[in-house]
Write an enzyme that holds these catalytic residues in place. Sequence first.
Site: not given
Length: 252
Positions: A166, A96
Amino acid sequence: MRKKIVVGNWKMNNGVAASEQLAADLLAALGSSFTGCDVGIAPTFLSLTTAGKVIAGSTIQLVAQNCHYENDGAYTGEVSAAMLKGAGCSSVIIGHSERRQFFGETNATVNLRVKKALAEGLDVILCVGETLAERESGVTGDIVSAQVREGLVGVSDISNVVIAYEPVWAIGTGKTATSAQAEEVHLMIRTLVTELYGEPAAQALRIQYGGSVKPSNAVELFAMPNIDGGLIGGASLNAADFVAIVQAAAGK
């Protein structure tokens, strides 16, 4: 036809009691046998077992936010993939942008985590994405391609891998990539995966979008041909919002 997947990444939010309540609220809203799309929740490590007990026996999957690449040892503050598997997790988020930004994770260490998680029988959500400066410099393709290539080094089978795109500039900022901007990168990722793993594997691969997805934009984003669901941050902390996004992915 790829089945969409929506995962709520709770990040460092919700204590044990709040996590238990949110999991219960989601279960009550979706039911124990929801099959419109795959659904997962990623509480903090501390709340995994508590939330896991709430959703046990349902189709809602328990997801971890990170794992270490060693089995055990002197790695203070870390949790191994085997421990997560033993706690009931079926998947783990790896790479992430916040892990890369705040904890120094690199494509190389992300790759170690990916391989260890897969070896322990966990599905992997591999996160990739560019910063605002990188997008404005026109190197989105280079950055994302490197993250995919290097993150999957030594991985011969991606049937248990989901990629989450993302755009870092759209996480928690209120900014959202337009559906066209997101689709462009998703298509690029699928094209790259075709080169690396062949057409069947690339077409089967699910690519989530993770950048300020909300009930108000979920339908439009999920209508794009290469967007196969979402990795949801802030909106996943509100049961009604998350359920609305799940229903959008399920086409309801």
